[in-house]
Write an enzyme that holds these catalytic residues in place. Structure first.
Site, PDB file in Angstrom:
ATOM      1  N   GLU A  97       0.829  -1.208   0.000  1.00 53.72           N
ATOM      2  CA  GLU A  97       0.000   0.000   0.000  1.00 53.72           C
ATOM      3  C   GLU A  97       0.866   1.262   0.000  1.00 53.72           C
ATOM      4  O   GLU A  97       0.440   2.310  -0.492  1.00 53.72           O
ATOM      5  CB  GLU A  97      -0.937  -0.025   1.219  1.00 53.72           C
ATOM      6  CG  GLU A  97      -2.324   0.446   0.874  1.00 53.72           C
ATOM      7  CD  GLU A  97      -3.340   0.218   1.984  1.00 53.72           C
ATOM      8  OE1 GLU A  97      -3.330  -0.862   2.597  1.00 53.72           O
ATOM      9  OE2 GLU A  97      -4.132   1.131   2.236  1.00 53.72           O
ATOM     10  N   LYS A 142     -13.051   1.931  -2.370  1.00 48.48           N
ATOM     11  CA  LYS A 142     -13.933   2.356  -1.278  1.00 48.48           C
ATOM     12  C   LYS A 142     -15.015   3.295  -1.822  1.00 48.48           C
ATOM     13  O   LYS A 142     -16.173   3.226  -1.461  1.00 48.48           O
ATOM     14  CB  LYS A 142     -13.136   3.098  -0.198  1.00 48.48           C
ATOM     15  CG  LYS A 142     -12.377   2.207   0.787  1.00 48.48           C
ATOM     16  CD  LYS A 142     -11.861   3.071   1.931  1.00 48.48           C
ATOM     17  CE  LYS A 142     -11.078   2.307   2.967  1.00 48.48           C
ATOM     18  NZ  LYS A 142     -10.579   3.134   4.065  1.00 48.48           N
ATOM     19  N   HIS A 157       8.678 -26.579   1.259  1.00 48.46           N
ATOM     20  CA  HIS A 157       8.057 -27.673   0.516  1.00 48.46           C
ATOM     21  C   HIS A 157       6.955 -27.140  -0.388  1.00 48.46           C
ATOM     22  O   HIS A 157       5.985 -27.833  -0.679  1.00 48.46           O
ATOM     23  CB  HIS A 157       7.497 -28.705   1.496  1.00 48.46           C
ATOM     24  CG  HIS A 157       8.557 -29.262   2.387  1.00 48.46           C
ATOM     25  ND1 HIS A 157       9.187 -30.459   2.154  1.00 48.46           N
ATOM     26  CD2 HIS A 157       9.148 -28.730   3.496  1.00 48.46           C
ATOM     27  CE1 HIS A 157      10.089 -30.659   3.098  1.00 48.46           C
ATOM     28  NE2 HIS A 157      10.094 -29.627   3.919  1.00 48.46           N
TER      29      HIS A 157
HETATM   30  O1  PA5 Z   1      -3.186   1.666   5.643  1.00 49.91           O
HETATM   31  C1  PA5 Z   1      -4.251   2.183   5.366  1.00 49.91           C
HETATM   32  O2  PA5 Z   1      -4.418   3.411   5.329  1.00 49.91           O
HETATM   33  C2  PA5 Z   1      -5.470   1.323   5.048  1.00 49.91           C
HETATM   34  O3  PA5 Z   1      -5.120  -0.027   4.990  1.00 49.91           O
HETATM   35  C3  PA5 Z   1      -6.530   1.512   6.120  1.00 49.91           C
HETATM   36  O4  PA5 Z   1      -6.005   1.170   7.361  1.00 49.91           O
HETATM   37  C4  PA5 Z   1      -7.786   0.659   5.820  1.00 49.91           C
HETATM   38  O5  PA5 Z   1      -8.283   0.959   4.551  1.00 49.91           O
HETATM   39  C5  PA5 Z   1      -8.861   0.927   6.872  1.00 49.91           C
HETATM   40  O6  PA5 Z   1      -9.154   2.286   6.934  1.00 49.91           O
HETATM   41  P1  PA5 Z   1      -9.869   2.919   8.176  1.00 49.91           P
HETATM   42  O7  PA5 Z   1      -8.967   2.798   9.354  1.00 49.91           O
HETATM   43  O8  PA5 Z   1     -10.081   4.353   7.794  1.00 49.91           O
HETATM   44  O9  PA5 Z   1     -11.147   2.182   8.386  1.00 49.91           O
END
Ligand code: PA5
Length: 441
Positions: free
Chosen positions: A290, A433, A319
């Site tokens: 990410e 989202k 394995h």
């Molecule tokens: O690292 C990130 O920003 C994302 O993985 C968020 O943690 C994830 O989308 C969840 O978002 P939120 O904490 O706003 O619910």
């Protein structure tokens, strides 16, 4: 210099060990000025308070609030359900698997469950059947406060609690961890008077495990969060003190970026030889993907950049995936995590009387076996010219986990600088989202 439990052996990433697939001394020298610049940039972001993840280990107040609340709630509740996804979920799961005491649910702690990272109804109903809502507390974690999976699960839990204990007591069953200033969950928590644990504005989801996002669930199961933060703090101090050649995160970042740029080694494998670190490798996968997988550079040029993180677990994947790693395309860089001393060891009994090949496995320590397996795997990779490195931790304890978390967060921040991407946003995730949200309008 601050003494750390973590060590990073990158010998097998270099050409002297693996030949032309490894980093040559000349390539490394050319990388050093870039690493200095990347380090300065990451330090500047921290100094200017644009990124707060390196400040978290120094935040004693948050830790005190989380531990006090966890202790207080464990007097009324037996179970804690964490509702979160992505960065609001994976860190706590990694900490639970690595550090939960063997005698889980000892006095002053709660049993920890996770829901909210899926909309799979079977998973959720299975958990709901097992819980007594009168004894269950929910920690809903969402920085934005409007993530579909988390909030859908929250609505279900809130309703069950409401039906079970009534509106007067319902708020005392809920802890909301969310943005310190705004968002729907922040608003609701204030309106319905839940306990509210704030997430600093300058800390993004995947960098938030050392904030109340990870600290509260960890404290609830009896993990020593003070030691966790101390480990991370020592790592940050070391990062500020050392040169790029000395700093482990800097070396990891430099070697991986050289591999990507010069040899197309874009698949980065994290492979702990400890089952208790399997969820940690999941956490690394999210942090890398990410943060570094981006369509555009910071100036807006289309680059479609980023390594593909893969997680494996030793010896299991010897394995399985190891066949591919040893003989498939030369596109991988592998990082083992080795644990020097396990909490307990088991010895196989003497088996000499069996008189066949099985006998050689008699009178062996399991700890020695797992170390032998990792060394043999590393050696096989070297013989096949496959670069690999090893992070060694003395044992899996809270301090070492703090170091390990910070090692990766800083390495990823540096790689963001080196590859010229914004490591702290996630437009690709936000897009899906948004599309989901549109489906509800
Ligand atoms: O690292 C990130 O920003 C994302 O993985 C968020 O943690 C994830 O989308 C969840 O978002 P939120 O904490 O706003 O619910």
């Amino acid at each position: 210099m601050t003494r750390l439990s973590l060590r990073y052996d990158d010998t097998n990433m270099r050409s002297a060990a693996v030949g032309k697939t490894g980093v040559s001394p000349r390539e490394w020298s050319a990388m050093l000025p870039r690493l200095r610049a990347a380090r300065n940039a990451v330090q500047k972001l921290a100094r200017m308070k644009e990124q707060g993840f390196m400040d978290l280990p120094f935040e004693r107040k948050t830790n005190a609030v989380c531990t006090k609340l966890a202790k207080q709630l464990s007097r009324s509740f037996t179970d804690l359900v964490v509702l979160g996804i992505g960065g609001s979920d994976l860190g706590a799961r990694a900490l639970q698997q690595a550090l939960a005491p063997v005698d889980e649910h000892k006095k002053g702690t709660m049993r920890l469950h996770f829901a909210g990272s899926s909309t799979d109804p079977d998973e959720l109903s299975r958990l709901l059947k097992r819980l007594n809502m009168k004894k269950t507390c929910v920690n809903v974690i969402s920085k934005s406060g409007d993530t579909l999976e988390t909030m859908a699960a929250f609505l279900v839990f809130r309703d069950r609690i409401l039906k079970s204990v009534g509106p007067g007591r319902m708020p005392s069953h809920i802890v909301a961890t969310t943005d310190e200033e705004s968002g729907s969950l922040n608003e609701l928590a204030r309106k319905e008077r839940y306990e509210l644990l704030p997430v600093p504005m300058n800390v993004g989801g995947r960098f938030s495990v050392l904030s109340s996002v990870g600290l509260f669930p960890a404290a609830a199961i009896g993990i020593d969060t003070t030691l966790l933060l101390q480990g991370a703090k020592s790592f940050v101090e070391g990062f500020h003190e050392c040169t790029p050649n000395e700093c482990m995160s800097t070396r990891y970042a430099g070697l991986h970026v050289i591999g990507m740029e010069r040899r197309d080694q874009r698949i980065h494998v994290t492979m702990p030889y400890a089952t208790r670190l399997a969820w940690f490798a999941h956490w690394v996968r999210q942090l890398v993907a990410e943060s570094l997988g981006k369509q555009t550079s910071r100036k807006g040029k289309t680059i479609h950049a980023g390594p593909t993180p893969v997680n494996a677990v030793g010896p299991e994947d010897q394995h399985s995936q190891m066949q591919l790693y040893n003989e498939g395309p030369f596109d991988k860089l592998i990082t083992f995590i080795e644990v020097k001393r396990f909490n307990g060891d088991i010895r196989t009994p003497a088996a000499g009387t069996m008189g066949n090949a099985i006998a050689r496995f008699g009178s062996r320590s399991f700890q020695d076996l797992i170390h032998l397996e990792r060394r043999a795997t590393a050696e096989s990779l070297c013989r096949n010219m496959r670069p690999n490195a090893t992070l060694t931790m003395d044992r899996i304890d809270a301090r070492a986990m703090g170091e390990l978390i910070m090692f990766w967060e800083i390495a990823v921040a540096l790689m963001g600088e080196l590859t010229d991407v914004n490591a702290y946003n996630q437009p690709g995730v936000e897009l899906s989202k948004r599309i989901m949200r549109e489906a509800f309008t």
